[in-house]
Design a protein around this motif. Structure first.
Motif, short mmCIF file in Angstrom:
data_model
loop_
_atom_site.label_atom_id
_atom_site.label_comp_id
_atom_site.label_asym_id
_atom_site.label_seq_id
_atom_site.Cartn_x
_atom_site.Cartn_y
_atom_site.Cartn_z
N GLY A 13 0.81 -1.21 0.00
CA GLY A 13 0.00 0.00 0.00
C GLY A 13 0.84 1.26 0.00
O GLY A 13 0.61 2.19 -0.78
N LEU A 14 1.86 1.27 0.85
CA LEU A 14 2.74 2.44 0.92
C LEU A 14 3.55 2.60 -0.37
O LEU A 14 3.61 3.69 -0.96
CB LEU A 14 3.70 2.30 2.11
CG LEU A 14 3.08 2.52 3.49
CD1 LEU A 14 4.05 2.06 4.57
CD2 LEU A 14 2.74 3.98 3.68
N SER A 58 1.33 3.49 -3.44
CA SER A 58 0.80 4.86 -3.35
C SER A 58 1.87 5.88 -3.69
O SER A 58 1.60 6.88 -4.36
CB SER A 58 0.24 5.11 -1.95
OG SER A 58 -0.84 4.26 -1.68
N ALA A 100 2.88 5.43 -7.58
CA ALA A 100 1.82 5.54 -8.59
C ALA A 100 1.85 6.87 -9.31
O ALA A 100 1.51 6.96 -10.50
CB ALA A 100 0.46 5.32 -7.95
N SER A 101 2.25 7.94 -8.60
CA SER A 101 2.23 9.27 -9.23
C SER A 101 3.24 9.40 -10.36
O SER A 101 3.03 10.17 -11.30
CB SER A 101 2.51 10.35 -8.17
OG SER A 101 3.76 10.12 -7.56
N ALA A 124 3.39 0.50 -10.33
CA ALA A 124 2.65 0.31 -9.08
C ALA A 124 1.61 -0.79 -9.23
O ALA A 124 1.45 -1.65 -8.35
CB ALA A 124 1.98 1.62 -8.66
N LEU A 171 -7.03 -2.30 -3.00
CA LEU A 171 -5.91 -1.37 -3.13
C LEU A 171 -5.68 -1.04 -4.61
O LEU A 171 -5.42 0.12 -4.97
CB LEU A 171 -4.64 -1.99 -2.53
CG LEU A 171 -3.34 -1.20 -2.72
CD1 LEU A 171 -3.43 0.18 -2.08
CD2 LEU A 171 -2.15 -1.98 -2.15
N ARG A 172 -5.79 -2.03 -5.46
CA ARG A 172 -5.62 -1.79 -6.90
C ARG A 172 -6.67 -0.80 -7.41
O ARG A 172 -6.36 0.11 -8.19
CB ARG A 172 -5.75 -3.12 -7.66
CG ARG A 172 -5.27 -3.07 -9.10
CD ARG A 172 -5.41 -4.43 -9.78
NE ARG A 172 -4.57 -4.53 -10.95
CZ ARG A 172 -4.80 -3.94 -12.12
NH1 ARG A 172 -5.89 -3.21 -12.26
NH2 ARG A 172 -3.96 -4.07 -13.12
N GLN A 222 -8.16 1.45 -5.59
CA GLN A 222 -7.82 2.75 -5.02
C GLN A 222 -6.76 3.47 -5.86
O GLN A 222 -6.87 4.67 -6.13
CB GLN A 222 -7.31 2.56 -3.59
CG GLN A 222 -6.89 3.85 -2.89
CD GLN A 222 -6.29 3.57 -1.52
OE1 GLN A 222 -6.62 2.59 -0.87
NE2 GLN A 222 -5.39 4.44 -1.10
N ILE A 223 -5.74 2.73 -6.27
CA ILE A 223 -4.67 3.32 -7.09
C ILE A 223 -5.23 3.77 -8.44
O ILE A 223 -4.91 4.86 -8.95
CB ILE A 223 -3.53 2.30 -7.30
CG1 ILE A 223 -2.85 1.97 -5.96
CG2 ILE A 223 -2.50 2.84 -8.29
CD1 ILE A 223 -2.21 3.14 -5.27
N GLN A 273 -7.15 6.95 -7.99
CA GLN A 273 -6.25 8.08 -7.80
C GLN A 273 -5.69 8.57 -9.13
O GLN A 273 -5.42 9.76 -9.30
CB GLN A 273 -5.11 7.71 -6.85
CG GLN A 273 -5.56 7.55 -5.39
CD GLN A 273 -4.45 7.01 -4.50
OE1 GLN A 273 -3.35 6.69 -4.96
NE2 GLN A 273 -4.72 6.91 -3.21
#
Length: 232
Positions: free
Chosen positions: A12-13, A16, A19-20, A26, A46-47, A49-50, A53
């Motif tokens: 997760g860390l 996240s 990913a940017s 990621a 989590l996937r 969520q990414i 984002q």
């Protein structure tokens, strides 16, 4: 992550943060974790969520939510999250089919059906929500929550007589169960609000004879004492 590719916190860390600048990298990290995890649900969320984002992968987000609902039909939370996603995208008309699918996956879940009723009330109006509650109350007479919700809907609409009759039906069918006492408390509150003090007080005493610490009944009786200036 090298030692434990499915470690949720580490993934997760890392995902996240990366990913940017490297969305694909990621996602590949998460996919490796999913492949090795025994319980894949958290990493699949989590996937999503990414992807959310990233802001431009809505179609893939939707596909992932549908897959979660299909793979874990008893997990109603996935359906709720999918519906919330659609709401955030302004796709209000697409929410009802999702909630209907959640109900189809878990037909005995009262909470999901009530969530659909609330959505229908907001999107299509109180009359449509009333029809749905009547349908549920008729089809599932042992699920008193639907008739209680219908009574509350009538009460909010100023239809006190109809509300009283629905509460009375629940009180008779559920007896001294919690829902039966809840219905009887609502009956008492209605009668007291109409100035029918003697009838309301009798209902309150009936409840307290069964459950001497019933909060709703005690509050109603306290309100009666206040009206009579019996402050002690």
């Amino acid at each position: 992550v090298r030692k434990d590719p499915s470690n949720e916190q580490a993934l997760g860390l890392l995902a996240s943060v990366s990913a940017s600048t490297d969305l694909q990298g990621a996602l590949e990290l998460i996919d490796k974790g999913i492949a090795q995890a025994e319980d894949k649900r958290a990493l699949r969320l989590l996937r999503i969520q990414i992807l959310r984002q990233a802001g431009n992968r809505q179609a893939e987000v939707e596909t992932q939510y549908k897959a979660l609902m299909a793979d874990y039909p008893a997990e109603v939370e996935f359906g709720y999250q999918y519906a919330q996603f659609l709401a955030s995208e302004g796709r209000i008309n697409d929410i009802e089919p999702v909630l209907l699918q959640v109900i189809a996956n878990d037909p005995d879940n009262v909470e999901v059906r009530l969530a659909l009723v609330q959505f229908i009330a907001r999107s299509k109006g109180v009359a449509e929500a009333e029809k749905l509650l009547i349908e549920y109350s008729t089809a599932l007479p042992d699920k008193h929550a639907f008739r209680l919700a219908l009574a509350s809907l009538y009460q909010q609409s100023g239809k006190n007589n109809e509300a009283y009759q629905e509460y009375k039906t629940v009180a008779e069918r559920a007896g001294n169960e919690n829902e039966g006492l809840q219905a009887k408390s609502s009956m008492a509150a209605l009668r007291l609000s109409e100035g029918k003090e003697e009838e309301g007080e009798a209902l309150v005493e009936e409840i307290l004879a069964v459950d001497s610490v019933n909060a709703q009944a005690l509050i109603l009786r306290a309100a009666l004492y206040l009206q009579r200036n019996e402050y002690k």
